[in-house]
Design an enzyme around this catalytic site. Structure first.
Site, PDB file in Angstrom:
ATOM      1  N   LYS A   1       0.860  -1.199  -0.052  1.00  0.00           N
ATOM      2  CA  LYS A   1      -0.042   0.039  -0.052  1.00  0.00           C
ATOM      3  C   LYS A   1       0.928   1.130   0.085  1.00  0.00           C
ATOM      4  CE  LYS A   1      -4.232   1.824   2.613  1.00  0.00           C
ATOM      5  NZ  LYS A   1      -4.986   1.515   3.760  1.00  0.00           N
TER       6      LYS A   1
ATOM      7  N   SER B   1      -9.703   1.481   2.580  1.00  0.00           N
ATOM      8  CA  SER B   1      -8.982   2.213   1.910  1.00  0.00           C
ATOM      9  C   SER B   1      -7.858   1.608   0.965  1.00  0.00           C
ATOM     10  CB  SER B   1      -8.019   3.455   2.537  1.00  0.00           C
ATOM     11  OG  SER B   1      -7.229   2.878   3.653  1.00  0.00           O
TER      12      SER B   1
ATOM     13  N   SER C   1      -9.993  -0.879   6.736  1.00  0.00           N
ATOM     14  CA  SER C   1      -9.387  -0.626   5.465  1.00  0.00           C
ATOM     15  C   SER C   1      -8.845  -1.931   5.051  1.00  0.00           C
ATOM     16  CB  SER C   1      -8.478   0.513   5.378  1.00  0.00           C
ATOM     17  OG  SER C   1      -9.091   1.900   5.570  1.00  0.00           O
TER      18      SER C   1
END
Length: 452
Positions: free
Chosen positions: A79, A157, A181
């Protein structure tokens, strides 16, 4: 081959010589090209030359008997919140894109690298990790693999990472989880997502969102994948879940707060999952935790997340607000409406609720609920401000319970790959992540007939 194989399958092929790390990453790089597997939106950037060089180095070490672990050579997407040495950490923004490259790996990345995993690309995400929908105004919107032609959110996310696993580009991704997330995108994309007890994985070298709630975890193709990755992230070996019979599980089925506004597809799949557990011999007991009904009141002005995000981004908002995704900046600024002393009162309310949960949930191996109450929303349904806000709150509601109560939690898929994805969440005892993996592994076996 990376296509939906587990870490155990890939490590076996690498150790036997059936597969090389170079061949593995070459295929992943090929699958990451263009839009066929959403590589164009799943990743913000991929340093192919470095990835190939690292794979060749691992192949050489394995040939000499010096591979750091059986998993050496397996690619894992990272990420865009995590520092990777030599790369810029933009956190899904353009504001940080001009920062100098990181001088060293974030600690979670360093631990994966030490075990021989190869950092593979910077995975797309919601800007600054501040949304459960997973959309990004700067780098594109990863989509759920379900009904690609219709266009549905991948969940956020950690959206790009989830898509990179669901599309078979890589078998594992490293994500963060402040209000769901890791688990929301897992539910939207039909894979497994894990939120550890926050203190189990260090956050050094990670761009924060809300330090009271942030945690770092993996998303993968199975419970076993996430358990082994968690072992490494927590500073230990890549350990498989302990075997446990489903009939030994005592599960609390949460009946308030998390079942409101559930659509028919999720409701049917959730009931089928509960029925599968019951038929396999698990003990299911309804449980109500009334304090959760106060959550909308506690978070009426954004709660801890917006307060801590505003503290972190205040300077950037003052200088670069026009460069923010306005859906993100608007949510951060909600904290400006909080009253004097409200932040401290929220912290106190959280502490009290954590203590209450310890008493009410005592004796259960896990508390279960739907990961999210609806199927992944269509992009057209979140295009307006009202649609964005309403769906974002719905997707965040259930997973954020685990962050608020400082517990570990995992989302498992309970529907076939080509049907609407539905996640089933188990929430465990704080600090006892290994026990939750044992429960989840047993539940995964019970759910297997539902996935065919």
């Amino acid at each position: 081959m990376t296509d939906h194989k587990t870490l155990s399958q890939l490590s076996g092929e690498l150790e036997s010589g059936k597969l090389t790390a170079r061949a593995l990453v070459d295929e992943a790089l090929e699958r990451a090209q263009g839009s066929a597997n959403q590589g164009d939106v799943a990743f913000i950037s991929i340093d192919a030359d470095t990835i190939r060089a690292e794979a060749e180095s691992i192949d050489k070490a394995r040939a000499e008997g010096n591979a750091p672990s059986p998993y050496a050579g397996i690619p894992v997407s990272i990420k865009d919140l995590f520092d990777v040495k030599g790369q810029v950490t933009a956190a899904g923004s353009t504001i940080l894109a001009s920062n100098p490259p990181a001088a060293k790996d974030a600690e979670p990345v360093a631990r994966l690298r030490a075990a021989g995993f190869i950092p593979f690309g910077r995975a797309n995400m919601t800007e600054f990790a501040f949304s459960g929908l997973g959309m990004n105004a700067h780098y594109g919107d990863p989509a759920s693999p379900w009904q690609r032609g219709v266009g549905r959110v991948a969940g956020g996310s950690s959206s790009g990472g989830a898509v990179s696993v669901a599309e078979g580009i890589v078998p594992l991704t490293l994500g963060t989880d402040t209000g769901g997330s890791c688990r929301i995108p897992a539910a939207c994309c039909g894979i497994v997502g894990y939120k550890p007890t926050a203190v189990r994985v260090p956050q050094d070298g990670t761009v924060e969102l809300a330090t009271s709630l942030d945690s770092i975890g993996p998303l993968g193709n199975s419970v076993d994948c996430c358990a082994r990755a968690f072992g490494v992230l927590a500073g230990g070996p890549p350990t498989a879940p302990e075997p446990r019979d489903v009939s030994s599980l005592r599960l609390g089925v949460l009946k308030n707060y998390v079942l409101e506004n559930m659509d028919q597809t999720v409701a049917a799949a959730y009931e089928a999952a509960l029925d599968a557990l019951a038929k396999a011999g698990a003990t299911l007991e309804d449980v109500t935790f009334d304090p959760l009904d106060r959550m909308p009141e506690i978070n009426a002005r954004g709660g801890l997340v917006t307060a801590e995000a505003l503290r972190f981004h205040k300077g950037r908002l003052a200088q670069h607000e026009a460069e923010f995704d306005q859906r993100v900046s608007k949510r951060i600024r909600r904290a400006e409406t909080q009253e004097e002393g409200e932040y401290d009162r929220i912290l106190l309310a959280r502490r009290e609720m954590i203590d209450q949960a310890e008493q009410v949930f005592a004796g259960y191996d896990a508390i279960v609920m739907p990961t999210i109450p609806i199927v992944p929303p269509k992009f057209e349904d979140v295009a307006s401000d009202d649609g964005y806000t309403r769906n974002n709150l719905l997707l965040l509601r259930n997973p954020s319970v685990g962050n608020w109560l400082d517990r570990c939690a995992i989302s498992l898929p309970v529907t076939p790959d080509l049907s609407a994805p539905v996640g089933f969440m188990l929430m465990g005892v704080p600090g006892n992540d290994e026990a939750l993996f044992a429960c989840a592994f047993a539940a995964e076996q019970a759910f297997a007939p539902l996935r065919t």
